[in-house]
Design a protein around this motif. Structure first.
Motif, PDB file in Angstrom:
ATOM      1  N   GLY A  41     -39.915 -22.600  39.896  1.00  0.00           N
ATOM      2  CA  GLY A  41     -41.115 -23.186  39.303  1.00  0.00           C
ATOM      3  C   GLY A  41     -40.915 -23.536  37.841  1.00  0.00           C
ATOM      4  O   GLY A  41     -41.439 -24.535  37.340  1.00  0.00           O
ATOM      5  N   LEU A  42     -40.135 -22.717  37.162  1.00  0.00           N
ATOM      6  CA  LEU A  42     -39.871 -22.932  35.733  1.00  0.00           C
ATOM      7  C   LEU A  42     -39.131 -24.245  35.505  1.00  0.00           C
ATOM      8  O   LEU A  42     -39.476 -25.019  34.613  1.00  0.00           O
ATOM      9  N   LEU A  43     -38.127 -24.486  36.323  1.00  0.00           N
ATOM     10  CA  LEU A  43     -37.333 -25.709  36.194  1.00  0.00           C
ATOM     11  C   LEU A  43     -38.191 -26.937  36.499  1.00  0.00           C
ATOM     12  O   LEU A  43     -38.145 -27.941  35.780  1.00  0.00           O
ATOM     13  N   GLU A  44     -39.011 -26.802  37.533  1.00  0.00           N
ATOM     14  CA  GLU A  44     -39.900 -27.905  37.916  1.00  0.00           C
ATOM     15  C   GLU A  44     -40.889 -28.212  36.777  1.00  0.00           C
ATOM     16  O   GLU A  44     -41.066 -29.367  36.372  1.00  0.00           O
ATOM     17  N   ALA A  45     -41.508 -27.155  36.247  1.00  0.00           N
ATOM     18  CA  ALA A  45     -42.482 -27.341  35.164  1.00  0.00           C
ATOM     19  C   ALA A  45     -41.812 -27.880  33.902  1.00  0.00           C
ATOM     20  O   ALA A  45     -42.391 -28.698  33.179  1.00  0.00           O
ATOM     21  N   THR A  46     -40.592 -27.437  33.638  1.00  0.00           N
ATOM     22  CA  THR A  46     -39.853 -27.949  32.468  1.00  0.00           C
ATOM     23  C   THR A  46     -39.661 -29.453  32.583  1.00  0.00           C
ATOM     24  O   THR A  46     -39.933 -30.207  31.643  1.00  0.00           O
ATOM     25  N   ARG A  47     -39.223 -29.888  33.748  1.00  0.00           N
ATOM     26  CA  ARG A  47     -38.984 -31.330  33.950  1.00  0.00           C
ATOM     27  C   ARG A  47     -40.263 -32.140  33.727  1.00  0.00           C
ATOM     28  O   ARG A  47     -40.257 -33.150  33.027  1.00  0.00           O
ATOM     29  N   VAL A  48     -41.366 -31.659  34.309  1.00  0.00           N
ATOM     30  CA  VAL A  48     -42.637 -32.392  34.201  1.00  0.00           C
ATOM     31  C   VAL A  48     -43.101 -32.438  32.745  1.00  0.00           C
ATOM     32  O   VAL A  48     -43.483 -33.494  32.228  1.00  0.00           O
ATOM     33  N   LEU A  49     -43.054 -31.297  32.072  1.00  0.00           N
ATOM     34  CA  LEU A  49     -43.591 -31.233  30.708  1.00  0.00           C
ATOM     35  C   LEU A  49     -42.719 -32.005  29.714  1.00  0.00           C
ATOM     36  O   LEU A  49     -43.232 -32.608  28.767  1.00  0.00           O
ATOM     37  N   VAL A  50     -41.411 -32.005  29.927  1.00  0.00           N
ATOM     38  CA  VAL A  50     -40.528 -32.808  29.077  1.00  0.00           C
ATOM     39  C   VAL A  50     -40.904 -34.280  29.228  1.00  0.00           C
ATOM     40  O   VAL A  50     -41.028 -35.016  28.254  1.00  0.00           O
ATOM     41  N   VAL A  57     -42.367 -30.320  23.767  1.00  0.00           N
ATOM     42  CA  VAL A  57     -41.194 -29.564  23.337  1.00  0.00           C
ATOM     43  C   VAL A  57     -41.270 -28.253  24.107  1.00  0.00           C
ATOM     44  O   VAL A  57     -42.145 -27.424  23.854  1.00  0.00           O
ATOM     45  N   VAL A  58     -40.377 -28.097  25.084  1.00  0.00           N
ATOM     46  CA  VAL A  58     -40.491 -26.995  26.038  1.00  0.00           C
ATOM     47  C   VAL A  58     -39.505 -25.883  25.698  1.00  0.00           C
ATOM     48  O   VAL A  58     -38.301 -26.115  25.598  1.00  0.00           O
ATOM     49  N   MET A  73     -28.847 -20.748  34.894  1.00  0.00           N
ATOM     50  CA  MET A  73     -30.251 -21.176  34.772  1.00  0.00           C
ATOM     51  C   MET A  73     -30.502 -21.782  33.394  1.00  0.00           C
ATOM     52  O   MET A  73     -31.180 -22.804  33.267  1.00  0.00           O
ATOM     53  N   CYS A  74     -29.953 -21.148  32.376  1.00  0.00           N
ATOM     54  CA  CYS A  74     -30.141 -21.666  31.012  1.00  0.00           C
ATOM     55  C   CYS A  74     -29.547 -23.067  30.880  1.00  0.00           C
ATOM     56  O   CYS A  74     -30.126 -23.937  30.231  1.00  0.00           O
ATOM     57  N   ARG A  75     -28.406 -23.286  31.517  1.00  0.00           N
ATOM     58  CA  ARG A  75     -27.788 -24.616  31.460  1.00  0.00           C
ATOM     59  C   ARG A  75     -28.674 -25.646  32.162  1.00  0.00           C
ATOM     60  O   ARG A  75     -28.887 -26.752  31.667  1.00  0.00           O
ATOM     61  N   LYS A  76     -29.216 -25.253  33.318  1.00  0.00           N
ATOM     62  CA  LYS A  76     -30.091 -26.175  34.052  1.00  0.00           C
ATOM     63  C   LYS A  76     -31.331 -26.536  33.236  1.00  0.00           C
ATOM     64  O   LYS A  76     -31.777 -27.678  33.235  1.00  0.00           O
ATOM     65  N   LEU A  77     -31.892 -25.535  32.550  1.00  0.00           N
ATOM     66  CA  LEU A  77     -33.087 -25.786  31.735  1.00  0.00           C
ATOM     67  C   LEU A  77     -32.768 -26.715  30.571  1.00  0.00           C
ATOM     68  O   LEU A  77     -33.526 -27.643  30.271  1.00  0.00           O
ATOM     69  N   ALA A  78     -31.630 -26.475  29.933  1.00  0.00           N
ATOM     70  CA  ALA A  78     -31.226 -27.352  28.822  1.00  0.00           C
ATOM     71  C   ALA A  78     -30.985 -28.769  29.340  1.00  0.00           C
ATOM     72  O   ALA A  78     -31.410 -29.744  28.713  1.00  0.00           O
ATOM     73  N   ASP A  79     -30.335 -28.872  30.488  1.00  0.00           N
ATOM     74  CA  ASP A  79     -30.090 -30.201  31.080  1.00  0.00           C
ATOM     75  C   ASP A  79     -31.397 -30.897  31.427  1.00  0.00           C
ATOM     76  O   ASP A  79     -31.480 -32.128  31.416  1.00  0.00           O
ATOM     77  N   ALA A  80     -32.427 -30.110  31.757  1.00  0.00           N
ATOM     78  CA  ALA A  80     -33.742 -30.677  32.106  1.00  0.00           C
ATOM     79  C   ALA A  80     -34.526 -31.100  30.862  1.00  0.00           C
ATOM     80  O   ALA A  80     -35.619 -31.642  30.972  1.00  0.00           O
ATOM     81  N   GLY A  81     -33.960 -30.782  29.687  1.00  0.00           N
ATOM     82  CA  GLY A  81     -34.602 -31.241  28.455  1.00  0.00           C
ATOM     83  C   GLY A  81     -35.279 -30.156  27.638  1.00  0.00           C
ATOM     84  O   GLY A  81     -35.968 -30.463  26.656  1.00  0.00           O
ATOM     85  N   GLN A 109     -22.297 -21.160  25.767  1.00  0.00           N
ATOM     86  CA  GLN A 109     -22.377 -22.368  26.594  1.00  0.00           C
ATOM     87  C   GLN A 109     -23.547 -23.280  26.253  1.00  0.00           C
ATOM     88  O   GLN A 109     -23.472 -24.482  26.506  1.00  0.00           O
ATOM     89  N   ALA A 110     -24.612 -22.719  25.700  1.00  0.00           N
ATOM     90  CA  ALA A 110     -25.839 -23.503  25.550  1.00  0.00           C
ATOM     91  C   ALA A 110     -25.713 -24.580  24.474  1.00  0.00           C
ATOM     92  O   ALA A 110     -25.138 -24.343  23.413  1.00  0.00           O
ATOM     93  N   LYS A 111     -26.281 -25.735  24.756  1.00  0.00           N
ATOM     94  CA  LYS A 111     -26.293 -26.842  23.791  1.00  0.00           C
ATOM     95  C   LYS A 111     -27.526 -26.756  22.899  1.00  0.00           C
ATOM     96  O   LYS A 111     -27.687 -27.564  21.993  1.00  0.00           O
ATOM     97  N   VAL A 112     -28.436 -25.851  23.224  1.00  0.00           N
ATOM     98  CA  VAL A 112     -29.709 -25.735  22.505  1.00  0.00           C
ATOM     99  C   VAL A 112     -29.834 -24.310  21.941  1.00  0.00           C
ATOM    100  O   VAL A 112     -29.093 -23.416  22.368  1.00  0.00           O
TER     101      VAL A 112
END
Lengths: 71, 256
Positions: B113-122, B127-128, B138-146, B175-178
């Motif tokens: 749900g977190l990844l889905e909500a991140t994508r929508v809100l971005v 600023v998510v 998971m952290c990489r996926k979230l960063a990739d999602a914006g 690893q994180a870009k953010v």
């Protein structure tokens, strides 16, 4: 002739209105500072600029939220 | 020591604190001052229509402190998205500490749900800052999602258990870009220092300060711990060794 009272749902509870009201008027009636809240009318967020023009009528669902302590 | 920058916004403090569970609003305000934090989290809740209550905002100097609305207690992406939109309208900023909770007892995140909500809100222009597990993938996926930052937990919210998986926090940082913000689990100052020594860009906490016997003193302890941990990280610690290496010269010992 009896006067028809309107019922809305306000923050989940039934709330009676004498007549259709703007969001601004409802907030004023409830003595709520409009600058510190957000209002949802039938699941859509009402922008502050639209408080005067957004009319609440019979059967509407209104949510008024503010910031509280949290982590 | 450099400032913390998230999504182009600069913060002087690397300590982010909550506004919940303090003995009083006045003590909260004193804690905020002692902590040096310039960003605090707030929750979005229904206004109490039946009685007049003191406004939290009377105790936060928003000219100095940036408000970060959260989506705490949201168990679905839809609820979190709805709450984020309300928070944006109430606060007039597009930042959100995104929580989608998956379990009542542990308050662990529902990462799906977190990844889905991140994508929508971005996509909606937010600023998510998502609160997530200490999971590098998971952290990489979230960063990739914006996501503008990732906020892995140190331990369950309010548990005070400290950083349970320091190696994962290190990997996430590498690893994180953010920016990486360790969010939740801090119990005392050394926990905050550890998080920063591992390379976290910031630490977010609420209960550790609000629930301390002397919250204001603990707020100051946390400020110092975050600064100390950051400096130690930047200074570069010595490698761990199993055996001693003398600090004093072995030559010229009296009697030798």
């Amino acid at each position: 002739m009896t006067r028809h009272l309107m019922m809305i749902k306000l923050n989940g509870d039934p709330h009676q209105l004498a007549q259709p009201l703007s969001v601004s008027a409802l907030l004023a009636q409830l003595e709520i500072d409009a600058r510190r809240v957000a209002v949802e009318l039938n699941l859509a967020v009402v922008k502050k600029a639209a408080y005067d023009s957004s009319l609440i009528t019979d059967g509407d669902e209104v949510e008024i939220v503010n910031f509280v302590g949290g982590g | 020591m450099s400032d913390l920058v998230i999504a182009g916004r600069t913060f002087r403090s690397r300590l982010i604190v909550g506004t919940g569970k303090y003995p009083s609003h006045a003590i909260m305000k004193a804690c905020h001052e002692a902590s040096g934090a310039d960003m605090v989290t707030v929750a979005v809740r229904r206004v109490d229509i039946s009685r007049k209550t003191e406004s939290l905002l009377d105790y936060i100097d928003t000219s100095k402190i940036f408000l970060l609305p959260n989506t705490a207690a949201c168990f679905t992406a839809a609820d979190a998205i709805r709450t984020a939109h309300l928070g944006r309208e109430a606060g007039m900023s597009n930042w959100v500490k995104l929580e989608v909770i998956g379990d009542e007892q542990t308050l662990f995140p529902d990462n799906e749900g977190l990844l889905e909500a991140t994508r929508v809100l971005v996509k909606d222009g937010f600023v998510v800052l998502p609160y997530t597990n200490d999971d590098p993938v998971m952290c990489r996926k979230l960063a990739d999602a914006g996501a503008a930052a990732v906020m892995p937990l140190g331990a369950p919210i309010g548990s005070g258990l400290g950083i349970q998986n320091p190696n994962n926090i290190r990997i996430i940082r590498e690893q994180a870009k953010v920016p990486v913000i360790v969010d939740a689990g801090v119990g005392t100052a050394s926990d905050a220092a550890v998080a920063m020594e591992l390379g976290a860009d910031a630490v977010l906490m609420n209960t550790a300060i609000a629930g301390a016997t002397d919250p204001v003193m603990m707020a100051r302890a946390m400020k110092l711990a975050v600064e100390a941990g950051r400096l130690a990280y930047l200074a570069g610690r010595i490698p761990r060794k199993l055996y001693a290496s003398a600090s004093s010269p072995l030559q010229g010992v009296v009697g030798s």
